[in-house]
Design an enzyme around this catalytic site. Structure first.
Site, PDB file in Angstrom:
ATOM      1  N   ARG A   1     -13.115  14.035   8.414  1.00  0.00           N
ATOM      2  CA  ARG A   1     -13.851  14.438   7.205  1.00  0.00           C
ATOM      3  C   ARG A   1     -15.313  14.683   7.538  1.00  0.00           C
ATOM      4  O   ARG A   1     -15.906  13.911   8.306  1.00  0.00           O
ATOM      5  CB  ARG A   1     -13.771  13.351   6.128  1.00  0.00           C
ATOM      6  CG  ARG A   1     -12.421  13.235   5.486  1.00  0.00           C
ATOM      7  CD  ARG A   1     -12.382  12.083   4.496  1.00  0.00           C
ATOM      8  NE  ARG A   1     -11.234  11.244   4.767  1.00  0.00           N
ATOM      9  CZ  ARG A   1     -11.138   9.961   4.428  1.00  0.00           C
ATOM     10  NH1 ARG A   1     -12.135   9.358   3.825  1.00  0.00           N
ATOM     11  NH2 ARG A   1     -10.055   9.292   4.708  1.00  0.00           N
TER      12      ARG A   1
ATOM     13  N   ASN B   1       0.882  -1.166   0.000  1.00  0.00           N
ATOM     14  CA  ASN B   1       0.000   0.000   0.000  1.00  0.00           C
ATOM     15  C   ASN B   1       0.920   1.216   0.000  1.00  0.00           C
ATOM     16  O   ASN B   1       1.407   1.644   1.041  1.00  0.00           O
ATOM     17  CB  ASN B   1      -0.895  -0.026   1.245  1.00  0.00           C
ATOM     18  CG  ASN B   1      -1.883   1.130   1.262  1.00  0.00           C
ATOM     19  OD1 ASN B   1      -1.845   2.007   0.388  1.00  0.00           O
ATOM     20  ND2 ASN B   1      -2.749   1.139   2.255  1.00  0.00           N
TER      21      ASN B   1
ATOM     22  N   ARG C   1      -2.540  -2.079  -3.468  1.00  0.00           N
ATOM     23  CA  ARG C   1      -3.794  -1.367  -3.216  1.00  0.00           C
ATOM     24  C   ARG C   1      -3.788  -0.083  -4.049  1.00  0.00           C
ATOM     25  O   ARG C   1      -2.831   0.692  -4.004  1.00  0.00           O
ATOM     26  CB  ARG C   1      -3.901  -1.003  -1.742  1.00  0.00           C
ATOM     27  CG  ARG C   1      -5.121  -0.156  -1.491  1.00  0.00           C
ATOM     28  CD  ARG C   1      -5.251   0.292  -0.071  1.00  0.00           C
ATOM     29  NE  ARG C   1      -6.477   1.029   0.087  1.00  0.00           N
ATOM     30  CZ  ARG C   1      -6.571   2.180   0.771  1.00  0.00           C
ATOM     31  NH1 ARG C   1      -5.523   2.675   1.376  1.00  0.00           N
ATOM     32  NH2 ARG C   1      -7.723   2.794   0.854  1.00  0.00           N
TER      33      ARG C   1
ATOM     34  N   GLU D   1      -8.446  -6.115   4.677  1.00  0.00           N
ATOM     35  CA  GLU D   1      -8.276  -5.683   3.294  1.00  0.00           C
ATOM     36  C   GLU D   1      -7.009  -6.270   2.679  1.00  0.00           C
ATOM     37  O   GLU D   1      -6.982  -6.616   1.502  1.00  0.00           O
ATOM     38  CB  GLU D   1      -8.214  -4.152   3.236  1.00  0.00           C
ATOM     39  CG  GLU D   1      -9.564  -3.523   3.536  1.00  0.00           C
ATOM     40  CD  GLU D   1      -9.476  -2.039   3.809  1.00  0.00           C
ATOM     41  OE1 GLU D   1      -9.145  -1.666   4.950  1.00  0.00           O
ATOM     42  OE2 GLU D   1      -9.726  -1.255   2.894  1.00  0.00           O
TER      43      GLU D   1
ATOM     44  N   HIS E   1     -13.343   2.032  -0.152  1.00  0.00           N
ATOM     45  CA  HIS E   1     -13.386   0.939   0.825  1.00  0.00           C
ATOM     46  C   HIS E   1     -13.986  -0.320   0.200  1.00  0.00           C
ATOM     47  O   HIS E   1     -14.454  -1.207   0.913  1.00  0.00           O
ATOM     48  CB  HIS E   1     -14.269   1.275   2.055  1.00  0.00           C
ATOM     49  CG  HIS E   1     -13.700   2.279   2.988  1.00  0.00           C
ATOM     50  ND1 HIS E   1     -14.503   3.163   3.684  1.00  0.00           N
ATOM     51  CD2 HIS E   1     -12.438   2.540   3.373  1.00  0.00           C
ATOM     52  CE1 HIS E   1     -13.737   3.924   4.448  1.00  0.00           C
ATOM     53  NE2 HIS E   1     -12.480   3.582   4.276  1.00  0.00           N
TER      54      HIS E   1
END
Ligand code: AMP
Length: 402
Positions: free
Chosen positions: A243, A7, A93, A387, A182
């Site tokens: 956020r 990642n 990713r 993930e 996601h």
């Protein structure tokens, strides 16, 4: 064989190494502060006797290439990977695949160009991914690199769900639409939830809630995503750590016209200074929980706004789906906060959603579990996400070895 998951961000690379025979995670870590005078290398690995060992070092890591060199050296020195030839694939990713990708792909020059093509849609993420992908391809030309996209699972949405009600040319010329993120997590927990329900995923309707520092909801019909809360970027939807999630677009116009904020300032305000942090000054839900328990009003309000928004999405997606087999909680908050789960589900018994307080609050409970009461038609499940494992398995499938 082994699969390495990378990642790559703009200044860091996180990694995890899996053994494909049993999908055991045998090493993980990160190199951080790439390009700064002092970088950091953290490495954890599984020793032959089954215990965990770890190292942490500070050293300069000028480029992504040196970052990946450091990772390979750590894997080799700890005995996790004797030689790169043991790798069946490297799974990368990639946050944004734009409209191009609905499944993982083996990276070739055309894929690199397609990822580059959507950099304007993910300026904070895709350049870092590209750096990692290009270095991996140069350093290990014999190991296939597979790109696994956060957006891919959501590509089954219909235009009625992914189009915004704005002039068409913004979609046709600038590709402004809902993409969703996601996706790897939503897909992983949906598959696991189907196993818990004892039905094929293709027969399951679910609402999956990934509640971490970033948070999103997905509506899944017959195993396919039909709606999700994040949009063109990961800013839309649920209340997150920093956020805002959903907001009246006119707020941006107000900020611009009346407070003189420019685009970068609005970007920072909504992405980094809003959400839980904006409401109560803290973005960590554990700390907010502690403050709320002491009677701190902004902390209680932050929880209240979070839960209010969650409930709206549960209701909206229930209405879209018509029938719901399971409501699935995952992510740091979804997996660990009994309070958020209970409050998000509170008062929804007419929808068949009824929490079993003892199961929900069991402090020793870990792993996949059902926290709904038998009387509730909808199973409320807690499914820890993974993930990296999903990326590793998808990479293995993409290279035809699974
Ligand atoms: P993630 O981004 O998935 O790692 O999730 C991070 C969020 O999960 C942070 O807001 C953490 O405070 C929250 N979290 C982790 N453990 C707990 C817990 N036991 N109770 C409440 N929130 C938690």
């Amino acid at each position: 064989m082994k699969v390495l998951v990378l990642n790559s961000g703009s200044s860091s690379i996180k990694y995890q190494l899996f053994r494909s025979e049993d999908w055991e995670s045998i090493a993980n870590g990160m190199v951080a502060r790439i390009g700064e005078p002092e970088g950091e290398v953290k490495h954890n690995w599984l020793t032959p006797d089954g215990s965990q060992d770890a190292t942490q070092e500070t050293r300069a890591i000028p480029t992504h290439a040196q970052g990946i060199d450091n990772i390979v050296a750590c894997l080799r020195d700890s005995g996790a990977l004797a030689d790169v030839s043991e790798l069946a694939a490297i799974g990368h990713r990639v946050v944004h695949g734009g409209p191009h990708f609905n499944k993982p792909v083996i990276v070739d020059d055309a894929v690199v160009e397609a990822i580059r093509d959507v950099v304007p849609l993910a300026p904070l993420h895709n350049p870092g991914h590209l750096a990692g992908i290009e270095v991996a391809r140069q350093l290990f030309p014999k190991v296939p690199s597979v790109a696994v996209f956060d957006t891919a699972f959501h590509q089954t949405m219909a235009p009625t769900a992914y189009r915004y009600a704005i002039p068409e040319h913004l979609y046709t010329e600038h590709r402004i639409r809902r993409y969703g993120f996601h996706g790897t997590s939503h897909f992983y927990v949906a598959k696991r939830a189907a196993t818990v329900l004892g039905k094929p995923l293709s027969q399951c309707n679910m609402i999956t809630l990934h509640l971490g520092n970033g948070a999103s909801a997905a509506a899944i019909r017959a195993g396919a995503c039909v709606d999700t809360s994040m949009g063109l970027t990961p800013l839309e939807g649920l209340v997150m750590g920093t956020r805002s999630g959903d907001i009246d677009p006119a707020v941006l116009i107000f900020l611009w016209k009346n407070l003189g904020l420019d685009a970068d300032q609005v970007d920072r305000l909504l992405n980094r200074e809003s959400g839980l942090l904006g409401i109560c000054g803290v973005n960590d839900m554990r700390e907010i929980d502690r403050l709320a328990a002491e009677g701190n009003e902004p902390a209680e309000l932050a929880i209240g706004v979070t839960v209010h928004r969650l409930k709206k999405y549960i209701g909206a997606y229930y209405a879209e789906l018509g029938r719901v087999d399971a409501l699935v909680f995952t992510g740091g908050i979804g997996e660990n906060s009994a309070k958020i789960r209970a409050r998000a589900c509170g008062g929804l018994q007419r929808l068949g959603i009824l929490i079993d307080d003892a199961a929900n609050e069991a402090t020793d409970a870990r792993g996949e579990r059902c926290v709904s009461a038998d009387a509730g038609e909808v199973k409320v499940l807690v499914i820890p996400t993974n993930e990296e494992l999903e990326i590793a398995q998808q990479a293995m499938t993409a290279v035809g070895l699974q």
